[in-house]
Scaffold this motif. Structure first.
Motif, PDB file in Angstrom:
ATOM      1  N   ALA A 166       0.838  -1.207   0.000  1.00 20.89           N
ATOM      2  CA  ALA A 166       0.000   0.000   0.000  1.00 20.89           C
ATOM      3  C   ALA A 166       0.869   1.251   0.000  1.00 20.89           C
ATOM      4  N   ARG A 167       1.966   1.215   0.726  1.00 20.37           N
ATOM      5  CA  ARG A 167       2.887   2.358   0.706  1.00 20.37           C
ATOM      6  C   ARG A 167       3.573   2.477  -0.652  1.00 20.37           C
ATOM      7  N   VAL A 218       2.510   1.815  -3.602  1.00 23.71           N
ATOM      8  CA  VAL A 218       1.677   2.309  -4.695  1.00 23.71           C
ATOM      9  C   VAL A 218       1.293   3.776  -4.519  1.00 23.71           C
ATOM     10  N   ARG A 219       1.721   4.412  -3.431  1.00 22.65           N
ATOM     11  CA  ARG A 219       1.429   5.835  -3.249  1.00 22.65           C
ATOM     12  C   ARG A 219       1.998   6.644  -4.389  1.00 22.65           C
ATOM     13  N   PRO A 220       1.365   7.693  -4.826  1.00 17.90           N
ATOM     14  CA  PRO A 220       0.189   8.342  -4.269  1.00 17.90           C
ATOM     15  C   PRO A 220      -1.114   7.668  -4.638  1.00 17.90           C
ATOM     16  N   GLY A 221      -1.072   6.531  -5.334  1.00 24.41           N
ATOM     17  CA  GLY A 221      -2.290   5.795  -5.629  1.00 24.41           C
ATOM     18  C   GLY A 221      -2.889   5.216  -4.363  1.00 24.41           C
ATOM     19  N   GLU A 222      -4.138   4.821  -4.462  1.00 25.26           N
ATOM     20  CA  GLU A 222      -4.846   4.235  -3.332  1.00 25.26           C
ATOM     21  C   GLU A 222      -4.417   2.779  -3.139  1.00 25.26           C
ATOM     22  N   PRO A 223      -4.437   2.285  -1.886  1.00 26.20           N
ATOM     23  CA  PRO A 223      -4.139   0.872  -1.666  1.00 26.20           C
ATOM     24  C   PRO A 223      -5.302   0.005  -2.150  1.00 26.20           C
ATOM     25  N   ALA A 231      -7.551  -0.921   2.806  1.00 28.04           N
ATOM     26  CA  ALA A 231      -7.678   0.500   3.122  1.00 28.04           C
ATOM     27  C   ALA A 231      -8.027   0.772   4.575  1.00 28.04           C
ATOM     28  N   ARG A 257       1.047  -1.862  -8.674  1.00 30.95           N
ATOM     29  CA  ARG A 257      -0.201  -1.094  -8.656  1.00 30.95           C
ATOM     30  C   ARG A 257      -1.256  -1.866  -7.893  1.00 30.95           C
ATOM     31  N   TYR A 278      -3.219  -6.670  -5.981  1.00 32.29           N
ATOM     32  CA  TYR A 278      -2.091  -5.863  -6.421  1.00 32.29           C
ATOM     33  C   TYR A 278      -1.552  -6.546  -7.672  1.00 32.29           C
TER      34      TYR A 278
END
Length: 199
Positions: A76-77, A79-84, A89, A157, A167
């Protein structure tokens, strides 16, 4: 699947993908019982020397599930700034805790570089335990560390198709979804949303 994805990236991703869409609008977990972990390890024959004969117990299942929680938090980190992934979440481990958990598990079995160089092939360096001893969660943690510190992490992603929680590693510049079926669901959802607002 893209052959350019390394074994470490594939293993790290496969561990994260044991959390998936269940086909009914919910989330399924392939690792809810030792039998699920046993099947998963046996489906990854290169993971352990005795993978075909591996039998998980409750302790191994708990350890792998804890490692997977750290992996999904770090994905999740990554893929930032994308959403996890929507599955993560609301329940992500704090990043420092995830990093500490991953490092602690990786330290259970140290590795050393080992060179292999077959006739007619390029030399290959693998990380192996010095005494040949392997441990499932440490092996997984080493693969995750290699993936997160490597260049393939930039292609990681989260799929945001309706109901998807996976993912994936982006294999071409225009790829938005983990699978074609997710792209189809997303297009259908957008079509229905446009028609609802225009009606």
């Amino acid at each position: 699947m893209d052959d350019s994805i390394s074994g470490d990236a594939r293993l790290a991703l496969d561990l994260a993908l044991t959390v998936r869409h269940d086909g009914n609008g919910g989330v399924a977990d392939d690792l809810t019982a030792p039998a699920g972990l046993t099947a998963w390890v046996r489906d990854h024959p290169g993971l352990l020397p005795d993978a075909p004969a591996y039998v998980a117990d409750d302790r191994a299942l708990s350890e792998v599930r804890e490692l997977r929680a750290a992996v999904r938090a770090l994905f999740a980190r990554a893929v930032r700034p994308g959403e996890p992934s929507p599955a993560d979440a609301a329940r992500l481990l704090p990043v420092p805790e995830a990093v500490e958990r991953l490092n602690t598990v990786a330290a259970r079995v140290p590795t050393v570089p080992v060179l292999s160089w077959a006739d007619g092939a390029d030399p290959v360096v693998r990380q192996e335990p010095p005494d040949g001893r392997t441990e499932l969660t440490a092996t997984l943690a080493h693969a995750v560390l290699a993936f997160l510190a490597g260049p393939e992490r930039q292609r990681l992603r989260a799929c945001h198709a309706p109901r998807c929680v996976r993912y994936f590693i982006k294999e071409h510049p225009r790829q938005e979804w983990c699978r074609p079926s997710c792209g189809n669901r997303a297009r259908v959802a957008r079509h229905h949303a446009r028609h609802r607002t225009s009606a």
